[in-house]
Design an enzyme around this catalytic site. Structure first.
Site, PDB file in Angstrom:
ATOM      1  N   ASN A 206       0.802  -1.235   0.000  1.00 59.87           N
ATOM      2  CA  ASN A 206       0.000   0.000   0.000  1.00 59.87           C
ATOM      3  C   ASN A 206       0.832   1.281   0.000  1.00 59.87           C
ATOM      4  O   ASN A 206       0.338   2.320  -0.433  1.00 59.87           O
ATOM      5  CB  ASN A 206      -1.010  -0.005   1.153  1.00 59.87           C
ATOM      6  CG  ASN A 206      -0.366   0.015   2.500  1.00 59.87           C
ATOM      7  OD1 ASN A 206       0.730  -0.493   2.679  1.00 59.87           O
ATOM      8  ND2 ASN A 206      -1.041   0.606   3.467  1.00 59.87           N
TER       9      ASN A 206
ATOM     10  N   GLU B 187       4.421  -3.598  12.249  1.00 61.78           N
ATOM     11  CA  GLU B 187       3.273  -2.689  12.161  1.00 61.78           C
ATOM     12  C   GLU B 187       2.168  -3.428  11.430  1.00 61.78           C
ATOM     13  O   GLU B 187       2.379  -3.931  10.321  1.00 61.78           O
ATOM     14  CB  GLU B 187       3.626  -1.425  11.360  1.00 61.78           C
ATOM     15  CG  GLU B 187       4.717  -0.572  11.968  1.00 61.78           C
ATOM     16  CD  GLU B 187       4.330   0.048  13.293  1.00 61.78           C
ATOM     17  OE1 GLU B 187       3.129   0.101  13.622  1.00 61.78           O
ATOM     18  OE2 GLU B 187       5.249   0.463  14.015  1.00 61.78           O
TER      19      GLU B 187
ATOM     20  N   CYS C 215      -3.088   2.075   6.608  1.00 57.85           N
ATOM     21  CA  CYS C 215      -3.242   1.519   7.971  1.00 57.85           C
ATOM     22  C   CYS C 215      -3.891   2.554   8.878  1.00 57.85           C
ATOM     23  O   CYS C 215      -4.493   2.209   9.885  1.00 57.85           O
ATOM     24  CB  CYS C 215      -1.902   1.169   8.595  1.00 57.85           C
ATOM     25  SG  CYS C 215      -0.768   0.419   7.503  1.00 57.85           S
TER      26      CYS C 215
ATOM     27  N   GLU D 224       8.925   2.931  14.705  1.00 55.80           N
ATOM     28  CA  GLU D 224       9.599   3.236  13.440  1.00 55.80           C
ATOM     29  C   GLU D 224       9.684   4.751  13.266  1.00 55.80           C
ATOM     30  O   GLU D 224       8.885   5.494  13.805  1.00 55.80           O
ATOM     31  CB  GLU D 224       8.781   2.696  12.268  1.00 55.80           C
ATOM     32  CG  GLU D 224       8.673   1.197  12.258  1.00 55.80           C
ATOM     33  CD  GLU D 224       8.349   0.677  10.874  1.00 55.80           C
ATOM     34  OE1 GLU D 224       9.261   0.530  10.059  1.00 55.80           O
ATOM     35  OE2 GLU D 224       7.164   0.409  10.614  1.00 55.80           O
TER      36      GLU D 224
END
Ligand code: ADP
Length: 480
Positions: A152, A249, A283, A460
């Site tokens: 994505n 994640e 997300c 991150e």
């Protein structure tokens, strides 16, 4: 229509072909093959890890200036070429051209940010409890990282894992999504053109089996993964078994709360952006829009009207606001959830039909009105242009609804009340919180991540990235 790209792996700084080819078609036009990519078997993964391990010590010993300069050059090249890269991204993944160019630019800026961070691998000195002894910590590279990325954000996510790994002296083997091999190849090319020494960055193309071979490889000291919960669980089991570092994640079910005192135009803009842009395939997408009862009907009407003005179509058409879904699997999943929603009693309000007759995975945006917290579509990640609209009697109920579920990536609130905004910021159970902003759309130089089932391991991006990509050493020296 452009000629399909014939892609390769990149091992030890050179292209490696074969063995099995996989076609990637344009999700806006299934008659167009964008790229043909090979599939790495376990032996090729072995070679990539060996190349990374061989190159890593010299890279770690190089001056931080050398690492900084290369990342900076890579960022400059990518930024310069963002339009062409964005075009390829739109054709390969399906996000609209402006979104795709924006992603390419963002990946470039990530590389540049970590060019600066390469110079900031700092430690600290501590007064020892023993007289005459000096104590200090410093950070060292970890070794070889295996990076497993989704489709994505096909260049931004590989960039935000690769850049800190390289900045702090590690080597990388990247296994991108099998749906977006061409954008990973762009990153490999850009790093090579920027002068990265051979073997410091390696790319293996392939699907889950290639990823599993990388995750299970004993030469890989750390794994960073972005993808689904199911894959994340398998990766966690394997990395913990062999005591490798792990960072993951895995999506969210992000709430956007709209309170009665909100600026409704702003709230509509936040909801449209969060729920529908990038076809809801982020997300951080707002998949639950929780609206205070007093304004619920008026807000829903305005939001539905605004949604109907979003043109659905070919990602390259300048009129398009919502491109296609990325794949048939995504399309089938979203259609399945719409059936579930109807069966559970939600009212489906649909946006416009696609403004194209091409064969593609086009899905008009949908609002699920009358949704309740118990519905599956309010609890499970759909990853499409679908927003559930839930009614809350007041702020307290809105917060309770927002905090339901076992994931917690991003949350947003639209309100004019400073006290409620502050309360929400402190009490919503997510890793990121937005006030008068969409839940999606984050900066590239600050930490990114969630709580509970959304994330695992150190954060991150931004200055937080150093935690995962370095290890601390504590040094004691006795003086006289
Ligand atoms: P999605 O369903 O959104 O594509 P996945 O978790 O299936 O999410 O995929 C994310 C990434 O993980 C992709 O690069 C995919 O090829 C990879 N992958 C899938 N299965 C495995 C596995 N068992 N081990 C390692 N990587 C995997």
């Amino acid at each position: 229509m452009s000629q399909p790209l014939t892609l390769t792996h990149w091992i030890g700084g050179v292209r490696r072909e074969g063995p099995v080819a996989r076609e990637r078609r344009n999700p806006s036009n299934l008659d167009e093959v964008v790229a043909v990519a090979p599939e790495a078997a376990a032996v090729l993964v072995d070679e990539a890890v060996a190349a990374a391990a061989a190159a890593q010590p010299a890279w770690a010993e190089a001056s931080p200036e050398a690492r900084s300069d290369i990342l900076d050059r890579a960022g400059a090249i990518l930024f310069e070429e963002r339009e062409a890269v964005g075009r390829l991204l739109a054709r390969e993944e399906g996000k609209t051209l402006p979104e795709a160019i924006g992603e390419a630019a963002r990946a470039a800026r990530i590389l540049k940010f970590f060019a600066g961070e390469a110079l900031r691998r700092t430690g600290m000195t501590v007064d020892s409890v023993r007289p005459g002894v000096d104590a200090a910590t410093y950070r060292q590279a970890v070794g070889v990282f295996g990076l497993i990325t989704p489709w994505n954000f096909p260049i931004a996510i590989p960039a935000w894992k690769t850049a800190p790994a390289l900045a702090f002296g590690n080597a990388v083997v990247l296994k991108p999504s099998e749906l977006t091999p061409a954008l990973a190849d762009v990153l490999a090319q850009v790093l090579g053109r920027a002068g990265l020494p051979a073997g410091v960055f390696n790319l293996v193309q392939g699907a889950g089996a290639t990823g599993a071979a990388l995750v299970g490889h004993r030469g890989v000291q750390g794994v960073s993964f972005t993808g689904s919960q199911a894959t994340g669980s398998a990766i966690a089991a394997e990395t913990v078994r062999r005591q490798a570092r792990l960072q993951m994640e895995m999506g969210g079910k992000n709430p956007l709360v709209v309170l009665a005192d909100a600026d409704l135009d702003l709230a509509v803009r936040c909801a449209l952006d969060g729920a529908f842009f990038a076809s809801g395939q982020r997300c951080t997408a707002s998949s639950r829009i929780i609206v205070e009862a007093r304004i619920h009907d008026a807000f829903l009407e305005r939001l539905a009207e605004a949604m109907r003005s979003l043109t659905v179509g070919d990602a390259l058409d300048p009129a398009t606001r919502i491109g296609p879904l990325a794949s048939q699997a995504q399309y089938d999943k979203v259609r399945g959830y719409l059936e579930i929603a109807a069966g559970e009693g939600a009212e489906l309000l649909s946006g416009p039909e696609p403004a194209t007759t091409a064969r593609g995975w086009f899905q008009p945006p949908v609002l699920l009105a009358g949704a309740t917290g118990a519905m599956r579509t309010s609890r499970e990640e759909i990853f499409g242009p679908v927003g559930s609209v839930l009614r809350a009697s007041d702020y307290d109920e809105a917060l309770t609804l927002a905090n339901a579920g076992d994931v917690g990536l991003s949350a947003g609130i639209v309100t004019d009340s400073l006290s409620k905004a502050r309360h929400f910021q402190r009490h919503v159970r997510t890793g990121m919180v937005m006030v008068n902003l969409a839940t999606a759309g984050v900066d590239y130089h600050v930490p990114f991540g969630g709580v509970a089932g959304s994330s695992y391991g150190p954060r991150e991006q931004g200055q937080a990235a150093i935690e995962f990509y370095t290890q601390l050493k504590t040094a004691y020296v006795a003086g006289s």
